[in-house]
Design a protein around this motif. Sequence first.
Motif, PDB file in Angstrom:
ATOM      1  N   SER A 258      -7.421   0.324  -8.200  1.00  0.00           N
ATOM      2  CA  SER A 258      -7.271  -0.145  -9.591  1.00  0.00           C
ATOM      3  C   SER A 258      -6.367  -1.369  -9.667  1.00  0.00           C
ATOM      4  N   LEU A 259      -5.336  -1.431  -8.834  1.00  0.00           N
ATOM      5  CA  LEU A 259      -4.453  -2.598  -8.803  1.00  0.00           C
ATOM      6  C   LEU A 259      -5.200  -3.817  -8.275  1.00  0.00           C
ATOM      7  N   ILE A 260      -5.971  -3.594  -7.234  1.00  0.00           N
ATOM      8  CA  ILE A 260      -6.769  -4.685  -6.652  1.00  0.00           C
ATOM      9  C   ILE A 260      -7.779  -5.189  -7.669  1.00  0.00           C
ATOM     10  N   GLU A 261      -8.434  -4.251  -8.363  1.00  0.00           N
ATOM     11  CA  GLU A 261      -9.434  -4.609  -9.375  1.00  0.00           C
ATOM     12  C   GLU A 261      -8.833  -5.450 -10.486  1.00  0.00           C
ATOM     13  N   GLU A 262      -7.640  -5.082 -10.917  1.00  0.00           N
ATOM     14  CA  GLU A 262      -6.993  -5.790 -12.015  1.00  0.00           C
ATOM     15  C   GLU A 262      -6.483  -7.175 -11.609  1.00  0.00           C
ATOM     16  N   GLU A 263      -6.083  -7.307 -10.364  1.00  0.00           N
ATOM     17  CA  GLU A 263      -5.530  -8.582  -9.899  1.00  0.00           C
ATOM     18  C   GLU A 263      -6.596  -9.551  -9.390  1.00  0.00           C
ATOM     19  N   ALA A 268     -11.233 -14.323  -5.649  1.00  0.00           N
ATOM     20  CA  ALA A 268     -10.168 -13.669  -4.874  1.00  0.00           C
ATOM     21  C   ALA A 268     -10.753 -12.754  -3.805  1.00  0.00           C
ATOM     22  N   ASP A 269     -10.099 -12.764  -2.676  1.00  0.00           N
ATOM     23  CA  ASP A 269     -10.493 -11.867  -1.597  1.00  0.00           C
ATOM     24  C   ASP A 269      -9.737 -10.554  -1.779  1.00  0.00           C
ATOM     25  N   ARG A 270     -10.451  -9.525  -2.174  1.00  0.00           N
ATOM     26  CA  ARG A 270      -9.813  -8.241  -2.451  1.00  0.00           C
ATOM     27  C   ARG A 270      -9.127  -7.660  -1.211  1.00  0.00           C
ATOM     28  N   HIS A 271      -9.676  -7.935  -0.045  1.00  0.00           N
ATOM     29  CA  HIS A 271      -9.082  -7.401   1.179  1.00  0.00           C
ATOM     30  C   HIS A 271      -7.725  -8.040   1.467  1.00  0.00           C
ATOM     31  N   SER A 329      -6.766   1.596 -14.183  1.00  0.00           N
ATOM     32  CA  SER A 329      -8.092   1.230 -14.703  1.00  0.00           C
ATOM     33  C   SER A 329      -9.136   1.806 -13.750  1.00  0.00           C
ATOM     34  N   ASN A 330     -10.403   1.608 -14.086  1.00  0.00           N
ATOM     35  CA  ASN A 330     -11.447   2.056 -13.159  1.00  0.00           C
ATOM     36  C   ASN A 330     -11.796   0.910 -12.218  1.00  0.00           C
ATOM     37  N   ALA A 331     -11.968   1.214 -10.944  1.00  0.00           N
ATOM     38  CA  ALA A 331     -12.260   0.198  -9.937  1.00  0.00           C
ATOM     39  C   ALA A 331     -13.694   0.300  -9.459  1.00  0.00           C
ATOM     40  N   GLY A 332     -14.280  -0.856  -9.144  1.00  0.00           N
ATOM     41  CA  GLY A 332     -15.623  -0.879  -8.579  1.00  0.00           C
ATOM     42  C   GLY A 332     -15.589  -0.535  -7.104  1.00  0.00           C
ATOM     43  N   GLU A 333     -16.760  -0.374  -6.517  1.00  0.00           N
ATOM     44  CA  GLU A 333     -16.830   0.029  -5.106  1.00  0.00           C
ATOM     45  C   GLU A 333     -16.207  -1.010  -4.180  1.00  0.00           C
ATOM     46  N   THR A 334     -16.349  -2.291  -4.512  1.00  0.00           N
ATOM     47  CA  THR A 334     -15.773  -3.347  -3.669  1.00  0.00           C
ATOM     48  C   THR A 334     -14.261  -3.198  -3.561  1.00  0.00           C
ATOM     49  N   SER A 335     -13.613  -2.890  -4.672  1.00  0.00           N
ATOM     50  CA  SER A 335     -12.155  -2.721  -4.671  1.00  0.00           C
ATOM     51  C   SER A 335     -11.748  -1.425  -3.968  1.00  0.00           C
ATOM     52  N   ILE A 336     -12.567  -0.390  -4.118  1.00  0.00           N
ATOM     53  CA  ILE A 336     -12.286   0.877  -3.423  1.00  0.00           C
ATOM     54  C   ILE A 336     -12.351   0.662  -1.914  1.00  0.00           C
ATOM     55  N   GLU A 337     -13.378  -0.043  -1.475  1.00  0.00           N
ATOM     56  CA  GLU A 337     -13.530  -0.313  -0.039  1.00  0.00           C
ATOM     57  C   GLU A 337     -12.367  -1.159   0.476  1.00  0.00           C
ATOM     58  N   ALA A 338     -11.931  -2.137  -0.334  1.00  0.00           N
ATOM     59  CA  ALA A 338     -10.806  -2.997   0.056  1.00  0.00           C
ATOM     60  C   ALA A 338      -9.502  -2.209   0.129  1.00  0.00           C
ATOM     61  N   ALA A 339      -9.354  -1.230  -0.748  1.00  0.00           N
ATOM     62  CA  ALA A 339      -8.153  -0.383  -0.736  1.00  0.00           C
ATOM     63  C   ALA A 339      -8.074   0.441   0.540  1.00  0.00           C
ATOM     64  N   ILE A 340      -9.229   0.776   1.089  1.00  0.00           N
ATOM     65  CA  ILE A 340      -9.281   1.573   2.315  1.00  0.00           C
ATOM     66  C   ILE A 340      -9.179   0.688   3.550  1.00  0.00           C
ATOM     67  N   ASN A 341      -9.727  -0.519   3.459  1.00  0.00           N
ATOM     68  CA  ASN A 341      -9.778  -1.421   4.613  1.00  0.00           C
ATOM     69  C   ASN A 341      -9.139  -2.782   4.302  1.00  0.00           C
ATOM     70  N   PRO A 342      -7.828  -2.827   4.151  1.00  0.00           N
ATOM     71  CA  PRO A 342      -7.172  -4.118   3.891  1.00  0.00           C
ATOM     72  C   PRO A 342      -7.286  -5.036   5.103  1.00  0.00           C
ATOM     73  N   GLU A 343      -7.297  -6.330   4.825  1.00  0.00           N
ATOM     74  CA  GLU A 343      -7.305  -7.300   5.921  1.00  0.00           C
ATOM     75  C   GLU A 343      -5.928  -7.282   6.594  1.00  0.00           C
ATOM     76  N   LYS A 344      -5.887  -7.602   7.874  1.00  0.00           N
ATOM     77  CA  LYS A 344      -4.604  -7.656   8.584  1.00  0.00           C
ATOM     78  C   LYS A 344      -3.991  -9.042   8.390  1.00  0.00           C
ATOM     79  N   THR A 345      -2.951  -9.106   7.575  1.00  0.00           N
ATOM     80  CA  THR A 345      -2.268 -10.386   7.301  1.00  0.00           C
ATOM     81  C   THR A 345      -0.757 -10.180   7.281  1.00  0.00           C
ATOM     82  N   ASP A 346      -0.037 -11.308   7.217  1.00  0.00           N
ATOM     83  CA  ASP A 346       1.422 -11.275   7.060  1.00  0.00           C
ATOM     84  C   ASP A 346       1.812 -11.704   5.650  1.00  0.00           C
ATOM     85  N   TYR A 347       0.833 -11.830   4.764  1.00  0.00           N
ATOM     86  CA  TYR A 347       1.103 -12.310   3.410  1.00  0.00           C
ATOM     87  C   TYR A 347       1.882 -11.275   2.590  1.00  0.00           C
ATOM     88  N   LEU A 348       2.771 -11.805   1.753  1.00  0.00           N
ATOM     89  CA  LEU A 348       3.533 -10.956   0.831  1.00  0.00           C
ATOM     90  C   LEU A 348       3.378 -11.411  -0.614  1.00  0.00           C
TER      91      LEU A 348
END
Length: 382
Positions: A258-263, A268-271, A329-348
């Motif tokens: 839901s946070l990813i979906e809202e932002e 934007a790359d959800r991952h 909020s309610n999240a779509g499948e793309t955001s759900i998948e991104a929540a499970i599989n975040p990209e490996k980064t050093d970003y903050l």
Amino acid sequence: MTEQKGKKDKKDEIYNNLLRKSNEARTIRKIVMIISLVVVLIVAGIALTGYLYIQSSLKPVSPGSKEMKKVEIPIGSSASSIGQILEKQGIIKSELIFKYYVKLNNETGFQAGTYDLSPSMTIDQIITNLKKGKVLKQAKLKFTIPEGLQLDEIAKIIAKHTDYDQAEILKKLDDPKYIKSLMEKYPHLLTDKLLEKDIKHPLEGYLFPATYSFYEEKPTLDQLVNKMLVKTNSIIAKYEDQMNKKKLTIHETLTMASLIEEEATEKADRHKISSIFYNRIKVGMPLQTDPTVLYSLGKHKERVTYKDTEVVSPYNTYQVKGLPPSPISNAGETSIEAAINPEKTDYLYFLAAKKTGKVYYSKSLQEHNKLKEKYITNVDND
């Protein structure tokens, strides 16, 4: 004579020892044979029981039944989720056997829609029907729940398409007794977590964004909610193995999604956004995401002020570290998948630039402030 008698006694002793050992060996062989026989019988019994269970599960639930049930298969349903729906409706005996039967027979091409199925049908007949994809009739009620909506907005859409009042809908969706009844129906999806004191709306984030069709003249509110929960269940089922490997609960996944979906914006790359939230949690930084402030305030605003970020709420991620108590909020499948599989980064940090429409990512506050000055502050002053 005494010497001869001694030799004879020794021979008798040796003979008796050999005889005793021979008897012991025969006894041991008998015991081993009995144990082996028992083990074989147990294995055979288990195999026979399993065989009979599978055979029974493949047969119709009620061969002589003339009853026909309307069964809806949502878009994107897996063999497992279809099996769950069919078992719940009493069309098949075992969701597990159905899933493996479909896989072993390489059955694919199931169509979403509403079907007229009977408990008297065989699994092959059911599969044939589901692959034809023939919808029974025109929907009497149809509405779409977009992604990123809060529960009050979803209630407003339902109210618009039905005779229910928005306040009436929200009251029911927040009723602990109703939530408990839903928890009994969906014990895997809905847990006791939903009734914790800090949770604003128990079903927030659990009503999946999709287009819903109903064929009854006036479906009950319970029917509407159940269809949305079935959809959420079917989507979550697709990622359950991945969630288990990452040690993520359904509640945590939907909250992060839901946070990813809202932002997220279109570009934007959800991952990457997902990675930033997880990176912040890892180093003990607050998530500081504006949508949680607005959720805390119960408002929809274009801009969050410094004063807004001081609101006292368990959902305010400027003040409270980690995830909020529940989805916002309610999240779509793309955001759900991104929540499970975040990209490996050093970003903050990240920011969405109004002027370019792009999302910029940075590893340090200094770098972030430079981007903010360039793409946000200067634009506002133009």
